[in-house]
Design a protein around this motif. Sequence first.
Motif, PDB file in Angstrom:
ATOM      1  N   GLY A 256       3.660-116.991 -47.332  1.00  0.00           N
ATOM      2  CA  GLY A 256       4.138-115.872 -47.804  1.00  0.00           C
ATOM      3  C   GLY A 256       4.260-114.583 -46.781  1.00  0.00           C
ATOM      4  O   GLY A 256       4.506-114.803 -45.545  1.00  0.00           O
ATOM      5  N   GLN A 257       4.253-113.432 -47.398  1.00  0.00           N
ATOM      6  CA  GLN A 257       4.381-112.217 -46.353  1.00  0.00           C
ATOM      7  C   GLN A 257       3.073-112.207 -45.604  1.00  0.00           C
ATOM      8  O   GLN A 257       3.383-111.798 -44.468  1.00  0.00           O
ATOM      9  N   ALA A 258       2.020-112.539 -46.085  1.00  0.00           N
ATOM     10  CA  ALA A 258       0.707-112.520 -45.268  1.00  0.00           C
ATOM     11  C   ALA A 258       1.093-113.587 -43.845  1.00  0.00           C
ATOM     12  O   ALA A 258       0.436-113.409 -43.017  1.00  0.00           O
ATOM     13  N   GLY A 259       1.723-114.490 -44.131  1.00  0.00           N
ATOM     14  CA  GLY A 259       2.091-115.533 -43.083  1.00  0.00           C
ATOM     15  C   GLY A 259       2.772-114.942 -41.792  1.00  0.00           C
ATOM     16  O   GLY A 259       2.686-115.435 -40.664  1.00  0.00           O
ATOM     17  N   SER A 260       3.352-114.001 -41.926  1.00  0.00           N
ATOM     18  CA  SER A 260       3.945-113.132 -40.938  1.00  0.00           C
ATOM     19  C   SER A 260       3.271-112.029 -40.446  1.00  0.00           C
ATOM     20  O   SER A 260       3.418-111.309 -39.226  1.00  0.00           O
ATOM     21  N   SER A 261       2.167-111.754 -40.797  1.00  0.00           N
ATOM     22  CA  SER A 261       1.202-110.694 -40.088  1.00  0.00           C
ATOM     23  C   SER A 261       0.421-111.170 -38.814  1.00  0.00           C
ATOM     24  O   SER A 261       0.029-112.459 -38.568  1.00  0.00           O
ATOM     25  N   ALA A 262       0.425-110.374 -37.897  1.00  0.00           N
ATOM     26  CA  ALA A 262       0.019-110.637 -36.642  1.00  0.00           C
ATOM     27  C   ALA A 262      -1.237-110.782 -36.639  1.00  0.00           C
ATOM     28  O   ALA A 262      -2.095-111.582 -35.887  1.00  0.00           O
ATOM     29  N   LEU A 263      -2.220-110.035 -37.295  1.00  0.00           N
ATOM     30  CA  LEU A 263      -3.713-110.418 -37.414  1.00  0.00           C
ATOM     31  C   LEU A 263      -4.031-109.576 -38.797  1.00  0.00           C
ATOM     32  O   LEU A 263      -3.791-108.619 -39.112  1.00  0.00           O
ATOM     33  N   ILE A 264      -4.717-110.416 -39.507  1.00  0.00           N
ATOM     34  CA  ILE A 264      -5.448-110.062 -40.431  1.00  0.00           C
ATOM     35  C   ILE A 264      -7.104-109.864 -40.278  1.00  0.00           C
ATOM     36  O   ILE A 264      -7.676-110.893 -40.006  1.00  0.00           O
ATOM     37  N   GLU A 265      -7.475-108.685 -40.496  1.00  0.00           N
ATOM     38  CA  GLU A 265      -8.919-108.380 -39.902  1.00  0.00           C
ATOM     39  C   GLU A 265      -9.772-108.275 -41.121  1.00  0.00           C
ATOM     40  O   GLU A 265     -11.067-107.916 -40.806  1.00  0.00           O
ATOM     41  N   GLY A 276      -1.704-114.511 -39.902  1.00  0.00           N
ATOM     42  CA  GLY A 276      -1.191-115.053 -40.848  1.00  0.00           C
ATOM     43  C   GLY A 276      -0.725-116.686 -40.879  1.00  0.00           C
ATOM     44  O   GLY A 276      -1.098-117.346 -41.821  1.00  0.00           O
ATOM     45  N   ALA A 277      -0.378-116.738 -39.791  1.00  0.00           N
ATOM     46  CA  ALA A 277       0.259-118.147 -39.419  1.00  0.00           C
ATOM     47  C   ALA A 277      -0.849-118.904 -39.379  1.00  0.00           C
ATOM     48  O   ALA A 277      -1.021-120.267 -40.086  1.00  0.00           O
ATOM     49  N   GLY A 352       9.565-108.832 -40.682  1.00  0.00           N
ATOM     50  CA  GLY A 352       8.597-109.430 -40.587  1.00  0.00           C
ATOM     51  C   GLY A 352       8.530-110.603 -39.795  1.00  0.00           C
ATOM     52  O   GLY A 352       8.201-111.539 -39.774  1.00  0.00           O
ATOM     53  N   ALA A 353       9.021-110.501 -38.187  1.00  0.00           N
ATOM     54  CA  ALA A 353       9.255-111.560 -37.440  1.00  0.00           C
ATOM     55  C   ALA A 353       8.823-111.059 -36.045  1.00  0.00           C
ATOM     56  O   ALA A 353       9.001-111.610 -34.834  1.00  0.00           O
ATOM     57  N   ALA A 354       7.759-110.099 -35.744  1.00  0.00           N
ATOM     58  CA  ALA A 354       7.038-109.965 -34.838  1.00  0.00           C
ATOM     59  C   ALA A 354       6.635-111.015 -33.849  1.00  0.00           C
ATOM     60  O   ALA A 354       6.579-111.072 -32.678  1.00  0.00           O
ATOM     61  N   ALA A 355       6.016-111.806 -34.429  1.00  0.00           N
ATOM     62  CA  ALA A 355       5.151-112.971 -33.796  1.00  0.00           C
ATOM     63  C   ALA A 355       6.122-113.831 -33.096  1.00  0.00           C
ATOM     64  O   ALA A 355       5.794-114.333 -32.130  1.00  0.00           O
ATOM     65  N   ALA A 356       7.445-114.264 -33.749  1.00  0.00           N
ATOM     66  CA  ALA A 356       8.130-114.997 -32.954  1.00  0.00           C
ATOM     67  C   ALA A 356       9.297-113.990 -32.028  1.00  0.00           C
ATOM     68  O   ALA A 356       9.608-114.863 -30.937  1.00  0.00           O
ATOM     69  N   GLU A 357       9.399-112.897 -31.981  1.00  0.00           N
ATOM     70  CA  GLU A 357      10.296-112.404 -31.345  1.00  0.00           C
ATOM     71  C   GLU A 357       9.445-111.312 -30.315  1.00  0.00           C
ATOM     72  O   GLU A 357      10.244-110.782 -29.209  1.00  0.00           O
TER      73      GLU A 357
END
Length: 545
Positions: A256-265, A276-277, A352-357
């Motif tokens: 979901g949206q959480a999956g695109s989060s760079a870091l859940i602290e 999130g991934a 929401g694509a910071a991790a990929a790009e």
Amino acid sequence: MKVRPLVLLIEPHEEHVERAKNFLVADCSETFEVITAVDAGDALTQLEAAAKQKRPVALALVRHIRDEEKLLDFLQRGKKLFRGMKVVLYASDLDPGFAVAAKRDGLVDYSVAEPWEAPETELEPIVRDALRAWENVNALPDVVHVYGDQWLPRCHDVKDLLARHRIPYRWIDTEPDDEEAPADGTSTRIVFPDGSELIDPTDEDLAQQLGFSTSPEEKLYDLIIIGGGPSGLAAAVYAASEGLRTVVVERDVPGGQAGSSALIENYLGFPDGLSGAELASRAVTQAQKFGTEILLTKTAVKLRDHNGYRVIVLDDGTEIVGHSVLLATGVAYRRLEAEGAERLTGSGVYYGAAAAEAARFRDAEVSLLGSGNSAAQAALLLARYVKKLTIITIDPTLEATMSQYLVNRIQSLPNVEALTKTSVVEVKGEERVESLVLENIDTKERSERKTAALFIWIGAKPHTDWLEDAVVRDKQGFVLTGRDLRREHLEHWPEEERWPYMLETSMCGVFVAGDVRHGSVKRVGSAVGEGAMAVQFIHQYLRER
């Protein structure tokens, strides 16, 4: 003889070295060779020697030392020598602040307290997870190669999908006349480890090639879960582990949206945070371990009742029949309505694509539009790569929607600028984003700012239009449940002796969990909790049947 990758132990205390080495040798000596060092200097010497010999280093277990400057130097140089090397930091009095900062900077992957009293329980799961992650990335024959122009929207979509699935890939930016590029120069070419390839595949074609399921295996399920975010996956784990035949239908990528989060602290039990991934990947593995079936690239388009059974119709016409349904569809990113934004989506405009790009815009100037903790974590990730990051928000301050600890980190970064009370009214560019037209909310004054990309986090809306009148929703589209329902909402309710359960909708046997529920708390932890709690109500409902 095949050279084995190295596992490096940095342990200055003699009383721990023997036990630690014995544990590591017993746990991973079949595939890896274990070497030891007494301090950061000795360890760095061994890493440099391994680099000269072209011996890969998979894992470093490092005791935290008081001289943090030397420790940071080792971590920075070690990660530069071996980019895929995983690092586990440990100590009886480990400084959580140092560990979190090091993980945020990509220098540490895991951290634990003193592990050598009981390494089998304290360290073994972490070591195996780290080595498996290293093997996934560094098993070169298993890497997917993506060829295409970096500004093609479909090229971005493919990379984002692979990144969120945590599938190792290599992207090769091609020009139309490159030998590896597709013949027409406007397509994306994906080459798989077995030598097969696809040109501009649909998400379903790509999922099937990667071995994911895209069609149901059973004719009847105890529970159909729509949505593979934290609430849906939590429900799947609990339902399947308790013997319910469970299927999850996910139109995109689990997480979901959480999956695109760079870091859940702020997720309980992970003091150093996790992406999130990573959270989604662990949850999927856990759910499948208990027998959950997960269908990808499928969208639910209708929910109906059929003689007491619940029927979900998918976008390809397939019907899935179940005794109960859990709606965990979450929310979808709100689209930026500024002129040019839709046309340039995937060509410099990203949701929401910071991790990929992020890494692609190394040393460039980029912008981020949005607010909230997810936007803050994305900003921290982007700031590690880009020359300058401009955060644009309509809020009067960053503190209005972001946690203070994230605001403090952002404000400490020299390459980050925040523009508050500002909106984006136009995105300019022919084939890619070139600049933004900004407007001050108070003064209405407009200005233009050059940027190579715009990353967007401007909130979300519930993904519930497909439900139509099947269940009662509020004016914003969130689904009403339990005590939020009124008598007039239940004209077709078949149960005279009971009111809908706390997470049950106006259709008997259909439940809701997570962000899509009216009145829900928009946090990963609460979504997981609701998913688990929903299963208990589903059990009660099934017992009644």
